[in-house]
Design an enzyme around this catalytic site. Structure first.
Site, short mmCIF file in Angstrom:
data_model
loop_
_atom_site.label_atom_id
_atom_site.label_comp_id
_atom_site.label_asym_id
_atom_site.label_seq_id
_atom_site.Cartn_x
_atom_site.Cartn_y
_atom_site.Cartn_z
N ASP A 10 109.61 55.47 73.03
CA ASP A 10 108.37 55.19 73.73
C ASP A 10 107.59 54.25 72.79
O ASP A 10 107.93 54.12 71.61
CB ASP A 10 107.62 56.51 73.95
N LEU A 11 106.57 53.61 73.30
CA LEU A 11 105.88 52.62 72.46
C LEU A 11 104.60 53.20 71.82
O LEU A 11 104.53 53.41 70.61
CB LEU A 11 105.54 51.40 73.32
N ASP A 12 103.64 53.50 72.69
CA ASP A 12 102.35 53.95 72.17
C ASP A 12 102.48 55.29 71.48
O ASP A 12 103.03 56.22 72.04
CB ASP A 12 101.36 54.13 73.33
N THR A 18 98.66 52.08 69.91
CA THR A 18 97.77 51.30 70.78
C THR A 18 96.90 52.24 71.59
O THR A 18 96.13 51.81 72.42
CB THR A 18 98.56 50.39 71.74
N LYS A 46 97.76 60.03 78.48
CA LYS A 46 98.80 59.51 77.57
C LYS A 46 100.18 59.59 78.20
O LYS A 46 100.57 60.65 78.70
CB LYS A 46 98.78 60.27 76.25
N SER A 115 109.22 52.55 77.80
CA SER A 115 107.78 52.78 77.83
C SER A 115 107.21 52.47 79.20
O SER A 115 107.62 51.51 79.86
CB SER A 115 107.13 51.88 76.78
N ALA A 116 106.22 53.27 79.62
CA ALA A 116 105.60 53.05 80.92
C ALA A 116 104.73 51.80 80.91
O ALA A 116 104.38 51.26 81.96
CB ALA A 116 104.74 54.26 81.27
N LYS A 146 106.92 58.80 84.17
CA LYS A 146 107.27 60.02 83.46
C LYS A 146 106.36 61.12 83.99
O LYS A 146 105.20 60.82 84.30
CB LYS A 146 107.06 59.86 81.95
N GLU A 170 109.23 60.43 71.64
CA GLU A 170 108.11 60.47 72.58
C GLU A 170 106.89 61.13 71.96
O GLU A 170 107.02 62.06 71.18
CB GLU A 170 108.51 61.31 73.80
N ASP A 171 105.71 60.67 72.33
CA ASP A 171 104.50 61.32 71.80
C ASP A 171 103.73 62.09 72.88
O ASP A 171 102.72 62.71 72.56
CB ASP A 171 103.57 60.30 71.15
N TRP A 543 109.10 89.14 35.57
CA TRP A 543 108.42 87.97 34.96
C TRP A 543 109.20 86.69 35.22
O TRP A 543 108.70 85.60 35.05
CB TRP A 543 108.22 88.19 33.46
N ASP A 544 110.44 86.86 35.68
CA ASP A 544 111.29 85.71 36.01
C ASP A 544 110.55 84.69 36.87
O ASP A 544 110.69 83.48 36.70
CB ASP A 544 112.53 86.17 36.79
N LYS A 799 119.00 90.01 22.50
CA LYS A 799 119.58 89.89 23.84
C LYS A 799 119.39 88.50 24.42
O LYS A 799 120.27 87.93 25.05
CB LYS A 799 118.92 90.92 24.76
N GLN A 800 118.19 87.96 24.23
CA GLN A 800 117.86 86.69 24.90
C GLN A 800 116.77 85.98 24.13
O GLN A 800 116.14 86.57 23.25
CB GLN A 800 117.39 86.98 26.33
#
Ligand code: BGC
Length: 974
Positions: A10-12, A18, A46, A115-116, A146, A170-171, A543-544, A799-800
């Protein structure tokens, strides 16, 4: 369904706006006719023809015109409109129109206008895009407006492409309806609440995934593949090929699997407890359950190994795939399936299932809902009732804690005959078909899941409604919506690495995993330590989240980060209860937190493999750094996003309650004139109940400083709020003590000679030995190395990462030399018994410029869920599943480490230190509400501010201060 070959616009409102010129022209006409006409009225015009628009306008004014006058009025409106658009230029094209049209043309897709408007050709010329269209069908070619499909059918004809292979943009709702009646896929451009019938709705092309429109598969570097069937891989693949949408997780198992093969449909935030066993997340009945039978052969890969088999995961669109060929004595049957958990509607899951037999044979498909669920501490679904109503299967269950859970399955198929059979907890449709040779049969399943946690009146009614709507919309539309939502994630969060395909893949995979359990739909949940890959670790949040995962979300997806941070505000009640339970004031956050924030970690969290006895552990009562981690997360959210709303909406209260807790926990040593934190457990859980753990003390100091800052901030921004808050929580009298403690809290400093920071008081006196020596003492592969009799407890083996976490989190407080000395000291003494460890060593190494050292650790953290190289058991306890903290660590190592990104909230700083094998790194980053694109290589960073930025944030690239206005970019070399 073939690939899309034609696209009709579609255009507009789609290519160009526009609409405002139309509005001005109609408004002028309305003025002449003395009719009140607003922009809301204009919405009704529209996408529909000029004549019909005029009629509506006249209806609005309660006027009539003779036919001849009508024609004149319509002409007048049009001439004004043409006058207005005479000066339209390509600048008025909507965002990304030209790139999208170019993309489609390059792929041989045919384009038409539909477009229409009777002026479409003129406008296309003015916009300089006429030559990109193969056909222009406008209002001059058709007679019906449409929502009649005429215009789109004419466009498809003009392109010579069947309607089913066309997509319409389409809008307007009338246009959407026209496209649907033409049998086309319709993508709405505009407001999803208005364009409800569209298969998918986008705001504009800038946010559209172009490949998705034409069904182009995801690029191969987003596809994880496992070829060949190996029974022993089932457990690993379940986690590796996991799907998730933050609401539910679905393990990467095959459709015919049952609970013995660890199928799990894990519900986020729905927990249940049976007797004295641990409270854990509930697994829902499996609505994807499907198995095929040919002759006497049940085609279950476990019992009847496939001759060929492939399992795939499209990480870009979060779609699981399988393709298996089963050979029986009489036949060869190919089974393919594709499934996803919708990110667009988290209550929906959908599957496409296809099969094809080489020879004619009677096949039976059993597909339905399998209520025999895999549980670690179940059964949780105490009452389970199945029923079947007008072609749907409804399974209602009640948990022991009284929550309701409903799974509704609906199916779309057009072959064979079916009967519904209930066997125990499983309800299936048995579809019998005389399969024709080499014909592919396809069916679709739509599953909806709701629970009484979801704020709906009736989970059953909601699930029925969602599944019916899903059937109505159809698989393709659901897929498009889901995939587009994932594409949007990738456009925010992807990181592109040059020169290292393996590292790139692992990093992307980590990002994928991080997102699976991320609760985009609620701020009442956070990410559990094993994601949504099952029930291990009680589905609890540690805590991850704050320390390992949150940075990814803060810098790439602030909306999600906000949910994670708000979860802690929403669970303050649980944290206060825990503090009170141990006789403290304020908020002591749960070491293992579920939906209420109460601590589900037990005092006996590990079982000794030798004696079978539960062991007293001090994770729950002594790991006080968790409250500081929570504060750190909230404050980081404020610094990095610039959004202070969380502070005013519970965050400040959390920070103050945590400060209050620390003050009540601390000891003031008179002789030393300082506060100390005694009897704590730091990140290294092999050394429990220690004094003055360096990381803990630093983190607590940070959170006290933060409390002081937040008080200043509240007072400055809204003193009424400030006063109301401190009075409500009754903390006024304690503020001086909190300030005093923030000044006088002891934080272990580097040894002046070695620069090593002692992990806790007395660590230096422990037994020195190598990791190899320690391991040689191990008697049982799953024995726990910490606790009362643990092998590591009396040694320096940790451990880490622990001191290293401090050097990473508070990197600006420590010198290069101190970081190096401590990395070198602690790294050989670290067992990496936690998946959280590797990334921290990568980060600190990258920070001190040792990217080559860092790389190995980066790969270790980034590949953890791919390689399956992780602990499955602690004692006799199964702890397998996914590792989102390690995944977050992979992102941190790449972007914060190699990319050198960091911020203290003042400026966004970037100073990369790429590993030698990386030629570049590129990513998008969000800082204080503004978006930037960063492209870095060795010795060079290019940073570009997004064209949509509202302000020029403060940046610092390789030490050079910068400020970029929207759309500007700058390259810095060093
Ligand atoms: C680690 C913790 C971590 C937890 C969940 C433990 O093994 O020691 O630091 O929070 O796993 O990932």
């Amino acid at each position: 369904m073939g690939a899309i070959r034609g696209v009709i616009f579609d255009l507009d409102g789609v290519l160009v706006d526009t609409a405002r010129y139309h509005y001005l022209a109609w408004k002028r006409l309305a003025g002449e006719l003395h009719i009140d006409f607003t922009s809301e009225d204009n919405e009704r015009l529209k996408g529909i023809s000029r004549v019909r628009s005029l009629e509506i306008l006249l209806e609005l004014g309660g006027k009539t015109l003779a036919e001849a006058d009508k024609a004149k009025a319509a002409d007048k409106k049009n001439s004004w409109y043409l006058e207005y658009i005479r000066d339209i230029t390509p600048n008025e094209l909507l965002p990304d129109v030209v790139p999208f049209l170019t993309y489609l043309r390059e792929r041989g897709v045919k384009l038409s206008l539909g477009s229409a408007s009777k002026n479409a050709a003129v406008i296309l010329d003015k916009l300089a895009i006429s030559s990109m269209f193969d056909a222009v069908v406008d209002g001059t070619h058709v007679s019906k407006a449409k929502p009649d499909p005429e215009i789109f059918l004419a466009a498809a004809r003009a392109l010579g492409i069947p309607p089913a292979l066309c997509v319409v943009f389409e809008d307007a709702s009338a246009g959407v309806e026209a496209g649907k009646s033409a049998g086309m896929t319709v993508i709405g451009v505009g407001d999803p609440a208005v364009l409800t019938e569209a298969d998918m709705v986008i705001k504009n092309f800038a946010e559209l995934s172009f490949p998705l429109v034409i069904e182009e598969p995801s690029p191969p570097d987003f596809i994880l593949t496992a070829t060949g069937f190996h029974k022993d891989d089932a457990e690993l693949n379940g986690s590796k090929f996991l799907l998730g949408n933050g609401y539910v997780g679905y393990r990467g198992t095959l459709e015919e699997y049952g609970k013995d093969s660890q199928v799990a449909v894990t519900m986020a935030g729905l927990y249940d407890k049976v007797g004295d066993a641990w409270r854990e997340p509930v697994n829902a009945p499996n609505g994807f359950y499907t198995v095929l039978t040919a002759g006497g052969d049940v085609l279950n890969a476990f019992e009847h190994a496939p001759a060929r088999h492939q399992q795939t995961l499209d990480m870009r669109r979060a779609v699981h795939g399988r393709d298996s060929v089963f050979r029986t004595s009489a036949n060869e049957i190919r089974v393919r399936s594709e499934r996803f958990l919708s990110l667009d509607d988290v209550h929906l899951m959908a599957m496409k299932y296809q099969f094809k037999a080489a020879r004619a044979e009677k096949l039976v498909i059993r597909t339905g809902v399998d209520g025999e669920v895999w549980d670690i501490n179940g059964p949780h679904l105490a009452e389970l009732h199945a029923s079947q109503a007008s072609d749907r299967i409804v399974v209602n269950a009640r948990t022991n804690e009284g929550h309701q859970l409903t799974v509704v399955e609906a199916i779309e198929f057009d072959f064979g005959t079916q009967r519904v059979v209930a066997e125990g907890k499983t309800v299936v449709r048995e579809i019998t078909i005389d399969a024709e040779p080499d014909r592919e049969y396809t069916f679709f399943k739509f599953i909806s899941v709701f629970t009484s946690n979801d704020g709906v009146q009736s989970p059953e009614a909601a699930a029925v409604e969602h599944s019916a709507a899903a059937v109505q919309r159809g698989y393709r539309a659901l897929y498009l919506r889901h995939a587009q939502a994932w594409e949007a994630r990738w456009s925010r969060s992807d990181v592109v690495v040059g020169g290292d395909p393996e590292g790139q893949f692992a990093l992307r995979y980590s990002i994928y995993q991080l997102y699976l359990a991320a609760p985009g739909h609620t701020d009442k949940l956070s990410i559990p330590a094993r994601g949504l890959s099952g029930q291990t670790y009680k589905g609890a949040v540690f805590w991850d989240t704050e320390m390992f995962m949150l940075p990814f979300f803060l810098y790439t997806d602030p909306a999600l980060a906000k949910n994670l941070v708000k979860y802690r505000c929403n669970t303050l009640g649980g944290a206060k209860r825990k503090a009170a339970e141990y006789g403290y004031r304020g908020a002591y956050y749960a070491w293992e937190s579920q939906e209420t924030g109460d601590d589900v970690c037990t005092h006996f969290n590990v079982t000794d493999v030798f004696t079978g006895r539960p062991m007293r552990t001090y994770f729950r009562d002594k790991q006080i750094h968790i409250s500081a981690d929570v504060v750190y997360g909230i404050w980081q959210y404020y610094l990095i996003t610039g959004d202070d709303s969380v502070l005013f909406d519970g965050g400040a209260e959390v920070i103050l309650e945590c400060a209050r807790f620390f003050y009540s926990y601390a000891y003031f040593k008179n002789g030393k004139n300082r506060f100390e934190l005694l009897d704590v457990t730091g990140p290294d859980e092999y050394h429990e109940r220690v004094n003055n753990n360096a990381f803990t003390n630093s983190a607590v100091k940070y959170s006290l400083d933060t409390a002081v800052r937040v008080l200043e901030l509240l007072n400055r921004k809204d003193d009424r709020y400030y006063n109301a808050l401190i009075d409500r929580i009754g903390i006024r009298d304690e503020l001086a003590s909190i300030r005093e403690m923030s000044q006088a809290l002891y934080v272990p400093a580097p040894d002046p000679k070695t620069l090593v920071i002692e992990q806790f008081d007395g660590y230096e006196r422990l037994e020195e030995l190598t990791l190899t020596e320690l391991k040689s003492r191990i008697k049982h592969p799953n024995e726990y190395l910490g606790g009362g009799c643990g092998l590591a407890t009396t040694t320096k083996i940790i451990k880490q990462a622990d001191v290293a976490v401090m050097l990473h989190v508070f990197k600006n407080d420590h010198s290069h030399e101190v970081k190096r000395a401590n990395w070198e000291y602690y790294e050989p003494r670290t067992e990496h018994g936690s998946s959280l460890s590797a990334c921290i060593y990568a980060l600190v190494a990258a920070d001190i410029g040792e990217s080559d050292w860092a790389y190995g650790y980066f790969m270790k953290t980034a590949t953890i869920d791919l390689s399956g190289d992780y602990k499955r058991f602690v004692g006799p306890l199964y702890i397998g599943g996914t590792h989102p903290a390690a995944n977050g660590g992979a992102w941190m190592s790449a972007v914060l480490g190699f990319g050198g990104l960091n911020s203290d909230g003042d400026a966004l700083k970037i100073k990369p230190s790429l590993p030698p094998r990386w030629s570049s790194i590129g990513y998008r980053v969000c800082f204080q509400g503004q978006d930037y694109r960063v492209e870095a290589s060795h010795g060079e960073v290019k940073i570009t501010a997004s064209a949509d930025n509202k302000t020029a944030g403060r940046l610092e690239v390789a030490g050079k201060p910068l400020q970029l206005a929207a759309g500007e970019s700058e390259t810095v070399r060093w």
